[in-house]
Enzyme design. Structure first.
Site, PDB file in Angstrom:
ATOM      1  N   ASP A 103      44.276  77.903 -42.930  1.00  0.00           N
ATOM      2  CA  ASP A 103      44.032  77.923 -44.372  1.00  0.00           C
ATOM      3  C   ASP A 103      45.104  77.196 -45.168  1.00  0.00           C
ATOM      4  OD1 ASP A 103      41.620  78.956 -45.087  1.00  0.00           O
ATOM      5  OD2 ASP A 103      42.269  81.042 -44.770  1.00  0.00           O
ATOM      6  N   LYS A 110      48.165  61.306 -39.765  1.00  0.00           N
ATOM      7  CA  LYS A 110      49.293  61.158 -38.838  1.00  0.00           C
ATOM      8  C   LYS A 110      49.774  59.727 -38.899  1.00  0.00           C
ATOM      9  CE  LYS A 110      51.275  63.834 -35.692  1.00  0.00           C
ATOM     10  NZ  LYS A 110      51.214  65.307 -35.683  1.00  0.00           N
TER      11      LYS A 110
HETATM   12  N1  GLU Z   1      54.087  67.249 -36.659  1.00  0.00           N
HETATM   13  C1  GLU Z   1      53.499  68.456 -37.146  1.00  0.00           C
HETATM   14  C2  GLU Z   1      52.261  68.811 -36.322  1.00  0.00           C
HETATM   15  O1  GLU Z   1      51.920  68.165 -35.370  1.00  0.00           O
HETATM   16  C3  GLU Z   1      53.095  68.415 -38.603  1.00  0.00           C
HETATM   17  C4  GLU Z   1      54.112  67.870 -39.521  1.00  0.00           C
HETATM   18  C5  GLU Z   1      53.866  68.204 -40.973  1.00  0.00           C
HETATM   19  O2  GLU Z   1      53.127  67.492 -41.632  1.00  0.00           O
HETATM   20  O3  GLU Z   1      54.420  69.190 -41.379  1.00  0.00           O
HETATM   21  O4  GLU Z   1      51.617  69.781 -36.611  1.00  0.00           O
END
Ligand code: GLU
Length: 476
Positions: A103, A110
């Site tokens: 949520d 990405k």
């Molecule tokens: N690298 C993090 C993931 O794979 C998310 C990073 C973020 O946007 O906080 O969930």
């Protein structure tokens, strides 16, 4: 001759396959399902960086936006030699589903740059990061209301601070500029607990999964974490904090840690802090005193344990190696560590798989708190801390009068203290992980038993994204 196992390891295909498995259970307009599944846009670019007058290098960068059903879109920034477009698109898709499950009102995105950050100096890294950010700014692939990058493999607070500063330079006077990226240092608009958040979330998620005797009985496990053994592949930000927090649980032993160059094991439990210090000092976990080192990284799969946590990269557990796994629970802290083929084999053997799109969502959850904090321009707890302290003082005073003696000093301090930012962050994170697990469990075990917890998690995510599309008036 050894048989060659054929398996499609394209990460983007794998995520699509996971989606399709869940979509079968749903009565949703097929056009809407296709829209949800598709990656909406990908920006691929090459940019030059000048390191000295005579030395230029060209880098390849990406930022994918999987779904804008909620905005901004959100997701990490990966700096690694292995980065490629399929990987970035797959990771962006996983962000969409993960945000829906916990949520967090974001779409999925990405980004990444294909290079090995370990081979560059901090000065060079700063140039690459700033140049990458400038490219995102140029095409509006970054901004507090559009697209908010965060950290991922190969990036951390330092890189996020460079990104925020670059954005700010290009948007002078923008009052919400700090919310253009999360995972910043606390001194520069970050939030307490973000660095540890993914590992914390893994701890909370596993703890919740171990609360249900009926689910654990078929695995031959007793409820609660006490007495359980843990093995972790990966000792980066996620693996390290997951190891640290789990080893702090009463009676839990982290008996093995695997890295790219070696595996260290200790049956009565590794001292995680000491191992981290050893790695800082020597550059590797290998030869950690009083533990056994195995120089074959893949030997991490052979260690008998209760909980195995892949916390490194995708496609680590495949048809090639899944037979080696002896764990009862596979807790996915990395994104996409298990291929669908391996998952089927493990399920047939009765292994419980706690899926990535739930278990590693702690990072983005706390990023959401950071983003909200940046937009509110106020530290969490600032308004209520003192009020709560006054109330607690009164309550403790009343108890003391009633029992006719003073409470222990330490207990009293704990009871009276109003919440700090870190307390609120961790409590918000715990609540998020617990309720998301209960929802998945409800769908998987109770409502209409699904093949796996991953299928249940995808069902929840798809339903939520579909609803958002319907609310937007698209696909009514
Ligand atoms: N690298 C993090 C993931 O794979 C998310 C990073 C973020 O946007 O906080 O969930």
């Amino acid at each position: 001759m050894a048989t060659v196992i054929q398996e499609d390891l394209n990460f983007n295909h794998i995520v699509s396959k996971q989606f399709d498995r869940a979509a079968q259970y749903l009565k949703i307009n097929p056009a809407l399902l296709s829209q949800i599944k598709a990656c909406n846009n990908v920006y691929y670019f090459q940019f030059p960086v000048r390191f000295s007058d005579s030395h230029y290098e060209i880098f390849e960068g990406w930022r994918a936006e999987h779904s804008q059903h909620r905005k901004p879109v959100k997701g990490g920034t990966r700096f690694s030699e292995l980065v490629n477009q399929d990987e970035i698109m797959a990771l962006a898709a996983l962000m969409t589903y993960k945000c829906a499950i916990v949520d967090v009102p974001f779409g999925g995105s990405k980004g990444g740059v294909k290079f090995n950050p370990k081979k560059y100096t901090p000065n060079q890294l700063e140039k690459i990061t700033r140049r990458f950010t400038a490219e995102l700014i140029r095409k509006e692939y970054i901004g507090p209301g559009e697209n908010v990058p965060g950290p991922d493999v190969g990036t951390g607070e330092r890189e996020m601070a460079w990104m925020a500063d670059t954005y700010d330079t290009f948007h002078p006077g923008g009052i919400d500029n700090l919310a253009c990226v999360t995972g910043k240092p606390v001194s520069q608009g970050g939030i307490a607990g973000r660095r540890e958040a993914t590992g914390r979330g893994v701890q909370y998620g596993i703890r919740e999964a171990f609360r249900y005797p009926d689910d654990l009985k078929p695995l031959g496990l007793t409820p609660g974490l006490e007495g359980k053994t843990v093995v972790i592949q990966g000792f980066g930000n996620v693996g390290y904090y997951a190891a640290k927090f789990l080893s702090e649980e009463d009676g839990v032993r982290v008996i093995g840690i695997g890295e790219w160059d070696s595996v260290v094991t200790k049956p009565d439990g590794l001292d995680i802090e000491a191992l981290n210090e050893w790695r800082k000092g020597t550059g590797s976990i290998k030869n950690f005193p009083n533990a056994k080192t195995n120089l074959k990284p893949e030997s991490v799969w052979d260690i008998p344990c209760d909980i195995l946590i892949p916390a490194a990269l995708e496609n680590q557990i495949t048809l090639e190696n899944c037979d080696r796994i002896k764990a009862k629970v596979l807790a996915e802290a990395a994104n996409g560590p298990t291929t669908p083929g391996a998952e089927d084999v493990l399920h047939a053997r009765g292994v419980m798989i706690i899926p990535d799109i739930f278990l590693n969502a702690g990072g983005v959850t706390v990023s959401y708190f950071e983003w909200g904090k940046n937009l509110s321009h106020m530290r969490f707890g600032r308004l209520q801390k003192h009020l709560e302290e006054i109330k607690n003082q009164k309550l403790v005073g009343a108890i003391e009068r009633l029992i006719g003696k003073e409470l222990d000093r330490e207990d009293k301090n704990f009871l009276v203290r109003g919440p700090e930012e870190i307390d609120l962050v961790n409590s918000g994170l715990e609540e998020t992980m617990v309720s998301a697990y209960q929802h998945i469990r409800d769908v998987h075990y109770l409502k209409a038993p699904t093949d796996s917890m991953r299928v249940a998690a995808f069902i929840i995510a798809i339903q939520k994204v579909a609803l958002a599309y319907e609310q937007l008036g698209i696909f009514p």
